[in-house]
Design an enzyme around this catalytic site. Structure first.
Site, PDB file in Angstrom:
ATOM      1  N   HIS A 101       0.881  -1.174   0.000  1.00  6.57           N
ATOM      2  CA  HIS A 101       0.000   0.000   0.000  1.00  6.57           C
ATOM      3  C   HIS A 101       0.914   1.218   0.000  1.00  6.57           C
ATOM      4  CE1 HIS A 101      -2.388  -3.047   2.221  1.00  6.57           C
ATOM      5  NE2 HIS A 101      -3.453  -2.479   1.707  1.00  6.57           N
ATOM      6  N   ASP A 104       2.301   1.934   3.312  1.00  8.00           N
ATOM      7  CA  ASP A 104       3.287   0.998   3.879  1.00  8.00           C
ATOM      8  C   ASP A 104       4.682   1.460   3.491  1.00  8.00           C
ATOM      9  OD1 ASP A 104       1.068  -0.659   4.344  1.00  8.00           O
ATOM     10  OD2 ASP A 104       1.435  -1.824   2.520  1.00  8.00           O
TER      11      ASP A 104
HETATM   12  C1  XUL Z   1      -7.597  -6.729   3.924  1.00  4.40           C
HETATM   13  C2  XUL Z   1      -6.783  -7.129   2.756  1.00  4.40           C
HETATM   14  C3  XUL Z   1      -5.918  -6.071   2.191  1.00  4.40           C
HETATM   15  C4  XUL Z   1      -5.810  -6.073   0.716  1.00  4.40           C
HETATM   16  C5  XUL Z   1      -5.024  -4.926   0.160  1.00  4.40           C
HETATM   17  O1  XUL Z   1      -8.361  -7.745   4.433  1.00  4.40           O
HETATM   18  O2  XUL Z   1      -6.797  -8.260   2.347  1.00  4.40           O
HETATM   19  O3  XUL Z   1      -4.669  -6.208   2.775  1.00  4.40           O
HETATM   20  O4  XUL Z   1      -5.239  -7.260   0.257  1.00  4.40           O
HETATM   21  O5  XUL Z   1      -5.541  -3.699   0.529  1.00  4.40           O
END
Ligand code: XUL
Ligand code: CO
Length: 435
Positions: A101, A104
């Site tokens: 993300h 992150d």
């Molecule tokens: C949350 C989830 C996230 C997504 C990316 O449950 O799986 O980590 O994969 O935003």
């Protein structure tokens, strides 16, 4: 580069007889299975958020994780140290991909401009480490759920101001993903859902989401981002009703809003079980629509009703998942992202290696077993027999060229059907012979 995992050398394949906990027993990246190497089939990725950022805190207690890259007090110094640790981890583990993300990789700043600057700096930093290690970006995404501004959602927010903020943030997250050569970009509907209909316009919120995604498609085309857009289903958590409940719901949403050509799905095991499905069911539904894009591989706990994000170790599940992936012809530009975190009590850095080695071995073994099942041919043969009437008598109906009158004439001629056993237990026994 600092050494954050000094006790770990590069993990190698040693085979099933090895007693070395820091070696692969099944994952032999260059071994060919059904015409492709294991690395080409499995395309493993490390999830930045769990592996580098998860601190072990939970609602009942403080962080537990020993993570030396967190010791820097300046946020950008910490982000760089984290990135160094990340690439040291990826290369020692021998994975080809990672996922992140925006928040992150780079810390959120005191203003939008500062956040964007942080992301640009860290994108450059990661690009340099990608170049020097050969590790690639499987996908990027934007965190549109942690900051309190997103408490009522992002694309589905009742306030256009927040919607616009989310759009601005996604613009920069797509830029970063594009710059890093990301092969996909993921949309997981963090808080795109609702808690109560009393304050919610459900139809409008879904229209907002469609408009948001159209803007993303337009932007990607404009800047020439050629990665695949993926949507990740999840039925609940954090909101009570997540709009992207499951694969079938998302396919309907995409078709209803003229988005179907631009998206595939990123199927997560623990999200499938939260929706009351199996992982393989969700993979099969996506594949049937030609929309199996990528996988978040993890597992839940059947005794706990939430997203525990544990590392996948259950061979039965990996075999059934790999049967669907192989039947679908593979994952294309997708991969297998370990959206999984070590338990709070597994706080040493070396536990991260044990967890990923176990997950990689579980899927490598699942691949080998699934390939053996396919090569044996008994499942396909059984299904051929089971559906054989559709090759002849039912062919016109299947092609949409029959009628109720034709059915009536058929029954007048053939009378009562002879019902046949589905032989579920017989097939389950055969599968277990291979495991
Ligand atoms: C949350 C989830 C996230 C997504 C990316 O449950 O799986 O980590 O994969 O935003
Ligand atoms: Co996920």
């Amino acid at each position: 580069m600092n050494t954050y995992f000094p006790e770990v050398e590069r993990i190698v394949f040693e085979g099933v007889e090895s007693r070395n906990p820091l070696a692969f027993k099944w994952y032999d990246r260059d071994r060919t299975v059904l015409g492709k190497t294991m690395a080409e089939h499995l395309r493993f990725a490390v999830a930045y958020w769990h592996t580098l950022k998860h601190d072990g805190g939970d609602p009942f207690g403080s962080p537990t994780m020993d993570r030396q890259w967190n010791r820097f007090s300046d946020p950008l110094d910490r982000a760089k140290a984290t990135c160094d640790a990340a690439f040291e981890f990826f290369t020692k583990l021998g994975v080809d991909y990672y996922c992140f993300h925006d928040r992150d990789l780079a810390p959120e700043g005191g203003s939008f401009a500062e956040s964007c600057r942080n992301l640009e700096i860290m994108t450059g930093y990661a690009a340099h480490l990608q170049n020097s290690t050969g590790v690639k970006l499987l996908w990027g995404t934007a965190n549109l759920f942690s900051n309190p501004r997103y408490v009522h959602g992002a694309g589905t927010n009742p306030d256009y101001h927040v919607f616009a903020y989310a759009g601005a943030q996604v613009k920069h997250a797509i830029d970063a993903t594009c710059e890093l050569g990301g092969e996909n970009y993921v949309f997981w509907g963090g808080r795109e859902g609702y808690e109560t209909l009393l304050n919610t316009r459900l139809k409008q919120e879904q229209e907002q989401m469609a408009a948001f995604l159209h803007m993303c498609v337009d932007y990607a085309e404009k800047i020439g981002f050629s990665g695949q857009f993926l949507i990740e289903p999840k039925p609940k958590e954090p909101t009570k009703h997540q709009y992207d409940f499951d694969t079938a719901t998302i396919l309907n949403f995409l078709r209803s809003h003229d988005l179907i050509d631009h998206f595939k799905l990123n199927i997560e095991a623990n999200h499938a079980t939260l929706a009351g499905h199996t992982f393989e069911h969700e993979l099969a539904v996506a594949a049937a629509a030609g929309k199996l894009g990528s996988m978040d591989v993890n597992r839940g706990d059947l005794l706990l009703g939430w997203d525990t994000d544990q590392f996948p170790t259950d061979l039965y599940t990996t075999v059934l998942a790999m049967l669907e992936v192989l039947a679908a012809g593979g994952l294309g530009t997708g991969g297998m992202n370990f959206d999984a975190k070590v338990r709070r009590g597994s706080f040493e850095p070396v536990d991260l290696f044990h967890a990923h080695i176990g997950g990689m071995d579980a899927f490598a073994r699942g691949l080998v077993i699934a390939a053996a099942i396919i090569e044996d041919g008994f499942l396909e043969e059984f299904r051929n027999q089971r559906y054989r009437s559709w090759n002849h008598d039912g062919a016109a109906a299947l092609a949409g060229r029959s009628s109720l009158e034709a059915c009536s004439a058929y029954i007048e001629k053939h009378g009562e059907p002879v019902v046949q056993s589905g032989r579920q237990e017989y097939l389950e026994n055969l599968i277990n012979r291979f495991i």
